[in-house]
Design a protein around this motif. Structure first.
Motif, mmCIF file in Angstrom:
data_model
loop_
_atom_site.group_PDB
_atom_site.id
_atom_site.type_symbol
_atom_site.label_atom_id
_atom_site.label_comp_id
_atom_site.label_asym_id
_atom_site.label_seq_id
_atom_site.Cartn_x
_atom_site.Cartn_y
_atom_site.Cartn_z
ATOM 1 N N ASP A 15 18.525 -6.115 9.680
ATOM 2 C CA ASP A 15 19.614 -5.690 9.115
ATOM 3 C C ASP A 15 20.050 -4.436 9.622
ATOM 4 O OD1 ASP A 15 22.143 -4.939 7.782
ATOM 5 O OD2 ASP A 15 21.538 -6.105 5.907
ATOM 6 N N SER A 16 20.691 -3.951 10.750
ATOM 7 C CA SER A 16 20.900 -2.777 11.058
ATOM 8 C C SER A 16 21.818 -1.977 10.137
ATOM 9 C CB SER A 16 21.699 -2.810 12.663
ATOM 10 O OG SER A 16 22.806 -3.499 12.609
ATOM 11 N N GLY A 17 22.754 -2.717 9.407
ATOM 12 C CA GLY A 17 23.352 -1.753 8.535
ATOM 13 C C GLY A 17 22.635 -1.083 7.421
ATOM 14 N N GLU A 18 21.652 -1.856 6.964
ATOM 15 C CA GLU A 18 20.958 -1.355 5.639
ATOM 16 C C GLU A 18 19.778 -0.185 6.571
ATOM 17 O OE1 GLU A 18 18.812 -3.640 3.076
ATOM 18 O OE2 GLU A 18 20.570 -5.106 3.153
ATOM 19 N N PHE A 19 19.453 -0.521 7.814
ATOM 20 C CA PHE A 19 18.667 0.340 8.609
ATOM 21 C C PHE A 19 19.180 1.566 8.817
ATOM 22 C CE2 PHE A 19 16.892 2.016 12.267
ATOM 23 C CZ PHE A 19 15.260 2.436 11.765
ATOM 24 N N PRO A 84 15.303 -1.530 4.084
ATOM 25 C CA PRO A 84 15.429 -2.759 3.502
ATOM 26 C C PRO A 84 14.353 -3.784 3.322
ATOM 27 C CG PRO A 84 16.304 -2.625 5.870
ATOM 28 C CD PRO A 84 15.766 -1.274 5.265
ATOM 29 N N ASP A 85 14.412 -4.778 2.380
ATOM 30 C CA ASP A 85 13.479 -5.517 2.077
ATOM 31 C C ASP A 85 12.926 -6.424 3.337
ATOM 32 O OD1 ASP A 85 13.301 -5.087 -0.651
ATOM 33 O OD2 ASP A 85 14.697 -6.585 -1.225
ATOM 34 N N GLY A 86 11.604 -6.834 3.416
ATOM 35 C CA GLY A 86 11.261 -7.499 4.597
ATOM 36 C C GLY A 86 11.162 -6.254 5.914
ATOM 37 N N PHE A 87 11.176 -5.162 5.575
ATOM 38 C CA PHE A 87 11.373 -4.308 6.958
ATOM 39 C C PHE A 87 9.850 -4.082 7.343
ATOM 40 C CE2 PHE A 87 11.078 0.059 8.796
ATOM 41 C CZ PHE A 87 11.988 -0.208 9.532
ATOM 42 N N GLU A 88 9.660 -4.137 8.547
ATOM 43 C CA GLU A 88 8.367 -4.107 9.213
ATOM 44 C C GLU A 88 8.148 -3.001 10.382
ATOM 45 O OE1 GLU A 88 5.422 -6.730 11.944
ATOM 46 O OE2 GLU A 88 7.274 -7.816 11.242
ATOM 47 N N ARG A 89 7.323 -2.080 10.411
ATOM 48 C CA ARG A 89 7.241 -1.007 11.171
ATOM 49 C C ARG A 89 5.535 -0.712 11.351
ATOM 50 N NH1 ARG A 89 8.924 4.998 9.075
ATOM 51 N NH2 ARG A 89 7.658 5.127 7.343
ATOM 52 N N ASP A 90 5.236 -0.286 12.653
ATOM 53 C CA ASP A 90 4.065 0.503 12.576
ATOM 54 C C ASP A 90 4.312 1.854 12.730
ATOM 55 O OD1 ASP A 90 1.625 1.315 13.603
ATOM 56 O OD2 ASP A 90 1.484 -0.028 15.482
ATOM 57 N N PHE A 91 3.721 2.732 11.831
ATOM 58 C CA PHE A 91 3.901 4.155 11.457
ATOM 59 C C PHE A 91 2.688 4.575 11.607
ATOM 60 C CE2 PHE A 91 4.238 7.769 9.208
ATOM 61 C CZ PHE A 91 5.402 8.452 9.662
#
Length: 98
Positions: A15-19, A84-91
């Motif tokens: 969801d680019s809006g929530e991002f 947002p919920d379900g967001f995924e990243r490698d940080f």
């Protein structure tokens, strides 16, 4: 003194809006902590092996300690809460070579 870096890879952004809310808050927090975004995007990435050719962000700080403190700051924690919920990243936070 070696610089510090935030390295983020985003396999998917559902969801680019929530991002966008996170992105705005994170930008404010990074700048307030003395960070500089030196690379951001996904349109020109060549990924090899298990690399991910999605959005990649590289943020530079004057020191590793400054990079860690920026992540732990109240301003950045507020940005993280906006993900947002379900967001995924490698940080990760890494130290430069000197």
């Amino acid at each position: 003194m070696p610089k510090g870096y935030w390295v983020s890879v985003y396999p998917t952004i559902a969801d680019s809006g929530e991002f966008a809310v996170y992105n705005e808050l994170a930008g404010v927090a990074v700048r307030a902590a003395g960070g500089r975004t030196i690379a951001r995007g996904g349109s020109r990435v060549v990924a090899h092996e298990a690399g991910i050719a999605e959005r990649v962000v590289l943020v530079e700080f004057d020191s590793f300690e400054q990079a860690v403190a920026a992540y732990e700051s109240a301003a950045y924690q507020k940005a993280l809460a906006a993900l947002p919920d379900g967001f995924e990243r490698d940080f990760r936070i890494i130290e430069g070579l000197g």
